[in-house]
Design an enzyme around this catalytic site. Structure first.
Site, mmCIF file in Angstrom:
data_model
loop_
_atom_site.group_PDB
_atom_site.id
_atom_site.type_symbol
_atom_site.label_atom_id
_atom_site.label_comp_id
_atom_site.label_asym_id
_atom_site.label_seq_id
_atom_site.Cartn_x
_atom_site.Cartn_y
_atom_site.Cartn_z
ATOM 1 N N ASP A 67 0.850 -1.174 0.000
ATOM 2 C CA ASP A 67 0.000 0.000 0.000
ATOM 3 C C ASP A 67 0.895 1.235 0.000
ATOM 4 O OD1 ASP A 67 -2.287 1.544 0.156
ATOM 5 O OD2 ASP A 67 -2.293 1.545 2.341
ATOM 6 N N THR A 84 0.047 4.665 1.163
ATOM 7 C CA THR A 84 -0.073 5.467 2.376
ATOM 8 C C THR A 84 0.246 4.625 3.603
ATOM 9 O OG1 THR A 84 -1.802 6.765 1.311
ATOM 10 C CG2 THR A 84 -1.565 6.984 3.691
ATOM 11 N N ASP A 130 -2.081 -0.864 6.323
ATOM 12 C CA ASP A 130 -2.348 -0.394 7.684
ATOM 13 C C ASP A 130 -3.796 0.024 7.906
ATOM 14 O OD1 ASP A 130 -2.401 1.850 6.130
ATOM 15 O OD2 ASP A 130 -1.241 3.101 7.492
#
Length: 794
Positions: A299, A301, A530
């Protein structure tokens, strides 16, 4: 979320429930207690076998031959110490990385450990929160809960006051509060959570491979053991004590006593080492699994970029009071994400408008909004979602995003944000430009994976152009694609994933589909993330890696949690996995070679004993007493195996563990076994041999075995470094010292004084070493593996 009108328990009520045992008492980690660890390491099958043989030897009165009994103590002690160290590390890290629900009580609202939750506690919820106990919803604000991890239902469930929520599910949108109605082992997911958090070594290719090997060895041990027992007890003319000792001398080396132990130690030490880097391994085989990964889906971010954002600028597209609108939107967000936190920090106090409707941010829709009656309906989200991608404003946002910036559109809607067809027609008001800092160690991490032939796919919910720009600054090459153009058909999706590197505007369900598509092409996939939008993909990937600062739901389903939020920790996890895999393969070669030559020698001596009954030839006692096989194992297997199992090892993991180990151990074991038997036959003086001549024949066989076994160690230790050369050299010199010292020769029942016999044994051993060396080179050519004598910089 500010505390609602429903108050929580008082401290007196909490104390009363604790006294009554109405607590959430599910163990957070390591279901194996200290006493269970002791029992598991002491009462093992191998210890039982060695224990029986040890008692048999003691019955003969020969204490020195019972020296192998120390293996029982060593195996148990080392296993207990290492597992206790690993348990302590896991427990400490688990407390740090544990999800802490926000509990509302009369004494105050704040985060508490799950074990501190009691029956009837009021627990607040927000996006990404994991539901830790079963309960009933008391407050809801567009609350949506994903129960797919429990029920398999793919769509989020809307929850309103009075609905039930189950532990193990997580919030994907909105906020609310619920009262705990079932805690501890009564909660729906308690047993699953408790089972998942055990200190366990299951579901591992290494462990399953070793189990297969041990089953194979068992098939060999039973007939070989019965044969040697019969021939040593009933065909030789030696007394019962001598026969029993030589029978035990044949059986002891057949047992691969340290193989499982060394595997457990390697895993446990890996946990401790990674723990020092703030890496929580929730399932031990994940160490091994990540070493086999060939695709990492990262991912953007929170993984490639840091979590925090900063407002760069706000480009006005109309004359509205942007500062007031943005300040009010940020103030009314109960659980602001990184973008809204940056907006809140940039603007002052809100004007105090009263919200009439709200729509929380969802990964699937990419926007959120609030209606304020006469002050209008306001939405904020992805420009290319809220507007026609071909509009001037959307194209302007695209150009800004191409610089690696995150761009949000602030717009006014023609209908309330909770309308079924919201957001409706959106009038652009401003472009909110946010700046994300790329992690300083992200580039080095990506370069490491590239050098290791591991493909990295960047999968993000952000604008595709922005994601591609960030990937480009990190040196990640490849085409970028907007996931809204991804095909739904499985095979077509897999083809697209092979072609493109970076993907933007990816929905949570698409992330999971992409993981499945890659797996269908034979890839071993690791997923890092996250956020709540990463949970489904994290769960279905071969290895899920969550950031410690991420949502509690993402941490709960991941096998590995990076508590320091450093993407750069992953190479160390890969390296630790390679160390475990490579070293266990080396150690397995040593132990299985010993088992093969021990079984072969036992069968050969046993068949010779049967032949003596049939043809009337001289019976053939087994060449070794237990002390002989004990000292043979010291420096060819025991000490070297322990050192090699913990040594640095950066070699790439290769598939086919069982095939590789067996094709290495079988030829080496056969060579050593045949050479030892030939040497024994050449030195054996027959039925009329004196005790001294029998000892000389046993010594000759042992010399040949030691030469061959040390050379097996020399081959297994390659490619050489200075310490590996030292290990092999010291192992060989140790036996030279033993055979040179009169007190050692007397203690260990050795007699190399017959120069002719000893010379013959050394020559046969040298021939065996040459054959082992040739086998190593030939095997490398057959398997297509380049052979290296010395380690070189990769």
């Amino acid at each position: 979320m500010p505390s609602g009108t429903i108050v929580g328990l008082s401290e007196e009520e909490v104390t009363q429930r604790v006294t009554e045992g109405k607590t959430n008492d599910v163990p957070a980690r390591a279901a194996r207690s200290v006493s269970e660890i002791w029992r598991a390491n002491v009462f093992t099958r191998i210890n039982a076998i060695l224990g029986v043989l040890f008692l048999i030897v003691l019955s003969t009165g020969s204490l020195i031959n019972g020296l192998f009994g120390l293996l029982i103590v060593a195996n148990s002690a080392i296993g207990i110490i290492q597992e206790l160290r690993a348990k302590r590390t896991l427990d400490e890290l688990a407390i740090v990385g544990q999800a802490k629900p926000t509990v509302r009580r009369q004494s105050g609202t704040g985060p508490r450990r799950p074990s501190e939750v009691v029956l009837d506690d009021v627990i607040e919820l927000g996006p990404g929160d994991q539901i830790v106990v079963d309960g009933e919803v008391l407050e809801d604000a567009n609350l949506e809960v994903d129960e797919s991890l429990l029920t398999g239902e793919a769509d989020p469930m809307v929850k309103v006051v009075g609905d039930h929520v189950m532990s193990g599910s997580f919030v994907v949108a909105g906020s609310g509060a619920y009262r705990a109605t079932k805690v501890g082992r009564e909660a729906y997911a308690a047993k699953l959570a408790e089972e998942a958090s055990k200190f366990t070594l299951v579901k591992s290719e290494l462990r399953s491979g070793i189990d297969r090997i041990l089953r194979f060895i068992t098939y060999l041990l039973v007939p070989a053991g019965l044969l040697i027992i019969y021939t040593q007890l009933f065909t030789t003319d030696a007394g019962w004590r001598e026969s029993v000792l030589r029978m035990v001398g044949a059986l002891v080396p057949m047992v691969p006593e340290g193989l499982v132990l060394m595997t457990s130690i390697a895993f446990a030490v890996g946990v401790v080492r990674l723990g020092r880097r703030k890496c929580l391994v929730q399932e031990l085989p994940a160490i091994e699994g990540l070493a086999r990964v060939d695709v990492v889906c990262a991912d953007k971010t929170g993984t490639l970029t840091e979590n925090g954002m900063r407002l760069s600028e706000c480009k006005a597209l109309s004359g509205d009071d942007l500062e007031a609108v943005l300040a009010q939107l940020a103030a009314d967000d109960a659980r602001p994400n990184a973008s809204m936190q940056a907006i809140a920090e940039a603007y002052g106090s809100a004007p105090g408008w009263t919200p009439t409707a709200a729509a929380p941010f969802k990964s699937a829709t990419k926007w959120s909004g609030t209606s304020y009656g006469e002050h209008g309906n306001w939405v904020i989200g992805a420009p290319d979602v809220l507007l026609d991608p071909r509009s001037d404003e959307a194209e302007q946002a695209e150009r800004i995003g191409a610089q690696g910036l995150r761009v949000l559109l602030l717009g006014s809607s023609d209908r309330p944000v909770d309308a079924p067809d919201a957001p409706g027609v959106v009038t652009p008001v401003a472009l909110v430009v946010l700046e994300q800092r790329v992690r300083p160690d992200a580039r080095d991490t990506l370069e490491y994976f590239a050098a290791q032939k591991v493909t990295v796919k960047v999968i993000s919910g952000d604008n595709a152009v922005s994601v591609g720009a960030v990937a480009g600054t990190l040196g990640l090459h490849g085409e970028t694609m907007d996931a809204r153009g991804l095909p739904d058909e499985h095979e077509a999706l897999a083809d697209t994933l092979e072609e493109y590197t970076t993907f933007g505007r990816v929905r949570p369900d698409q992330k999971r589909a992409m993981v499945h598509a890659l797996q269908s092409r034979g890839h071993t996939v690791a997923m890092t993330g996250d956020g709540v939008n990463d949970v489904l993909a994290l769960k279905d990937a071969d290895i899920g890696v969550a950031m410690g600062s991420g949502s509690s739901a993402s941490r709960a389903v991941a096998q590995i949690v990076l508590l320091d939020n450093r993407f750069a920790t992953l190479p160390y996890v890969v390296g630790e996995g390679r160390r475990v895999i490579g070293n266990i393969e080396r150690v397995s070669n040593l132990f299985l070679t010993k088992t093969v030559y021990s079984v072969l020698l036992a069968v050969a001596v046993g068949l010779a004993g049967l032949a003596s009954k049939v043809f009337g030839t001289d019976p053939l006692p087994f060449p070794f007493q237990p002390i002989h096989v004990t000292i043979a194992a010291w420096f060819t297997i025991g000490i070297p195996a322990f050192i090699l199992s913990l040594a640095p090892n950066a070699e790439r993991a290769h598939p086919g563990f069982v095939r590789r180990v067996m094709t290495s151990a079988l030829p080496s074991g056969l060579v050593v076994g045949v050479a030892t038997f030939v040497s024994y036959l050449l030195a054996y003086q027959g039925r009329a041999a004196t005790d001294a001549e029998q000892t000389q024949a046993s010594t000759a066989a042992l010399i040949t075995l030691l030469v061959g076994a040390v050379w097996v160690l020399a081959v297994v230790a390659r490619p050489y470094e200075w310490w590996r050369v030292a290990l092999v050299t010291v192992s060989g010199l140790a036996y030279v010292v033993i055979f040179s010292l009169p007190v050692a020769r007397h203690l260990f029942l050795l007699d190399p004084s017959n120069a002719r016999t000893t010379t013959t044994a050394l020559v046969v051993g040298a021939i065996a070493a040459a054959l082992i060396e040739a086998t190593w080179w030939v095997r490398g050519r057959m398997l297509g593996e380049p052979r290296r004598l010395w380690r070189t910089a990769d």
